[in-house]
Enzyme design. Structure first.
Site, PDB file in Angstrom:
ATOM      1  N   LYS A 202       0.863  -1.189   0.000  1.00 27.17           N
ATOM      2  CA  LYS A 202       0.000   0.000   0.000  1.00 27.17           C
ATOM      3  C   LYS A 202       0.889   1.225   0.000  1.00 27.17           C
ATOM      4  O   LYS A 202       1.718   1.408   0.888  1.00 27.17           O
ATOM      5  CB  LYS A 202      -0.899  -0.026   1.234  1.00 27.17           C
ATOM      6  CG  LYS A 202      -1.754   1.227   1.366  1.00 27.17           C
ATOM      7  CD  LYS A 202      -2.802   1.091   2.442  1.00 27.17           C
ATOM      8  CE  LYS A 202      -3.574   2.385   2.614  1.00 27.17           C
ATOM      9  NZ  LYS A 202      -4.630   2.272   3.633  1.00 27.17           N
ATOM     10  N   LYS A 256      -2.160  -1.434  -3.844  1.00 24.23           N
ATOM     11  CA  LYS A 256      -3.042  -0.273  -3.733  1.00 24.23           C
ATOM     12  C   LYS A 256      -2.235   1.008  -3.756  1.00 24.23           C
ATOM     13  O   LYS A 256      -1.235   1.074  -3.051  1.00 24.23           O
ATOM     14  CB  LYS A 256      -3.796  -0.380  -2.400  1.00 24.23           C
ATOM     15  CG  LYS A 256      -4.709   0.769  -2.109  1.00 24.23           C
ATOM     16  CD  LYS A 256      -5.308   0.609  -0.747  1.00 24.23           C
ATOM     17  CE  LYS A 256      -6.109   1.866  -0.444  1.00 24.23           C
ATOM     18  NZ  LYS A 256      -6.523   1.938   0.916  1.00 24.23           N
TER      19      LYS A 256
HETATM   20  C1  PBG Z   1      -7.358   3.562   5.674  1.00 16.35           C
HETATM   21  C2  PBG Z   1      -7.730   3.284   4.267  1.00 16.35           C
HETATM   22  C3  PBG Z   1      -7.567   4.176   3.210  1.00 16.35           C
HETATM   23  C4  PBG Z   1      -8.149   3.580   2.087  1.00 16.35           C
HETATM   24  C5  PBG Z   1      -8.603   2.324   2.480  1.00 16.35           C
HETATM   25  N1  PBG Z   1      -8.312   2.150   3.829  1.00 16.35           N
HETATM   26  C6  PBG Z   1      -7.021   5.556   3.198  1.00 16.35           C
HETATM   27  C7  PBG Z   1      -5.686   5.826   3.755  1.00 16.35           C
HETATM   28  O1  PBG Z   1      -4.835   4.948   3.902  1.00 16.35           O
HETATM   29  O2  PBG Z   1      -5.485   6.986   4.093  1.00 16.35           O
HETATM   30  C8  PBG Z   1      -8.247   4.229   0.751  1.00 16.35           C
HETATM   31  C9  PBG Z   1      -9.310   3.726  -0.161  1.00 16.35           C
HETATM   32  C10 PBG Z   1      -9.644   4.632  -1.298  1.00 16.35           C
HETATM   33  O3  PBG Z   1      -9.017   5.690  -1.515  1.00 16.35           O
HETATM   34  O4  PBG Z   1     -10.586   4.295  -2.019  1.00 16.35           O
HETATM   35  N2  PBG Z   1      -6.647   2.638   6.368  1.00 16.35           N
END
Ligand code: PBG
Length: 334
Positions: A202, A256
């Site tokens: 991520k 991601k």
């Molecule tokens: C938070 C989380 C995020 C997303 C999924 N879980 C945002 C972040 O890490 O700040 C993003 C999903 C999206 O942008 O559609 N743990």
């Protein structure tokens, strides 16, 4: 080694593109409703479907409405739904105790969906950000995101979700050691069949902007997430993270964001062959929606092309806000 191909005109590569029938026959990849995990946002109240301005067509729903959405998804053949809680500012604290409360919005939604729509698989989000006053995925001490104490909290959160009936736990926090700790706790509590789909690779991405609006975390975030989420410049590190999470007991892994990181998807799939998912995140979704609303692109075609790209890159499935729209379109073409 590539087989040699004969020279023009013996080889005319346009031959296999000449008609819809021949294109169908020679098509390499396939997109189907089986590929979708649909992220939905759950909030307090009853009978509420509140639009999210930065994500056209996406809503924050009260539990009863999330159940209706799950019913609709299951009827469309979508195999899984992923629950994200929206919390009010007063529900957020430094201690984040709401995260493992069996009665939080997410856990109530899990139980209600399990009771009403047992055939759909339920995925969760494990991270503290929506319960944290400063918007971070872990506890903050003296400006630092602390790892080990956060992992203990994530384990409690995992167990509460498994107790509520979750099928797939989705740790999105990027702390070290969490998969092993969560897996051990699940085994010990008798949840041997509960799966972990790890957000292994991520990235610290600006494409999450609209999501942070959706869960109410945009204004809250103090600083950035670069000490735990990945540097967009890195590729090899993604493989180390995936290998680590698989060795700790992850059943499935995720890359991601999605479209800007298709090279990572391909490397991950080729290297490990594990069930691999990409998250087409909020910013990717909203860019397509916004351009379509301006009449600058054709929404349906861009949506389907963007989803097919994930299959071509080797993904087994896609978390996408387009899931119901794409499922309806696929059904209408059958
Ligand atoms: C938070 C989380 C995020 C997303 C999924 N879980 C945002 C972040 O890490 O700040 C993003 C999903 C999206 O942008 O559609 N743990």
């Amino acid at each position: 080694m590539r087989p040699t191909i004969s020279q023009f005109p013996a080889t005319r590569l346009r031959r296999t593109r000449q008609s819809a029938a021949i294109r169908a026959l020679t098509r390499q990849n396939d997109l189907s409703v089986d590929d979708f995990i649909w992220p939905v946002f759950v909030r307090s109240g009853e009978g509420i479907e509140e639009p999210i301005p930065s994500m056209p067509g996406v809503f924050r729903r009260s539990v009863d409405k999330v159940v209706d959405a799950a019913r609709e998804a299951a009827d469309l053949g979508i195999p899984a739904i992923c629950i994200f809680p929206y919390t009010e500012i007063e529900e957020r604290t430094e201690e984040c105790a709401g995260a493992w409360d069996p009665e939080n919005h997410a856990n109530r939604a899990i139980r209600a969906i399990k009771a009403a729509v047992p055939e759909i698989a339920i995925m969760t989000d494990v991270a503290l950000d929506t319960y944290n006053i400063n918007g971070h995925d872990g506890f903050v001490k003296n400006g630092e995101i602390v790892n080990d104490r956060t992992v203990e909290a994530l384990v409690k959160m995992t167990l509460a979700q498994a107790e509520a009936g979750a099928d797939i736990i989705g740790p999105s926090d990027m702390m070290d050691g969490r998969i092993a700790a969560m897996r051990a706790a699940l085994e010990e509590a008798g949840h041997q069949n509960v799966m972990i789909l790890s957000y292994s690779a991520k990235y610290a991405s600006a494409f999450y902007g609209p999501f942070r609006d959706a869960v109410g975390a945009s204004g809250a975030l103090v600083g950035d997430k670069k000490t735990y989420q990945m540097d967009p410049a890195n590729s090899d590190e993604a493989l180390r993270l995936i290998e680590r999470d698989l060795s700790e007991g992850a059943d499935m892994v995720m890359v991601k964001p999605g479209m800007p990181y298709l090279d990572i998807c391909r490397r991950v799939k080729d290297t490990f062959g594990a069930p691999t998912y990409a998250y087409q995140v909020s910013g990717e979704y909203s860019m397509i929606k916004a351009a379509a609303q301006n009449g600058w692109i054709d929404e349906e075609h861009v949506m389907m092309e963007s989803l097919m790209a994930f299959k071509r890159a080797g993904c087994n499935g896609i978390l996408t806000y387009f899931a119901p729209e794409a499922a309806r379109l696929l059904a209408s073409k059958r």
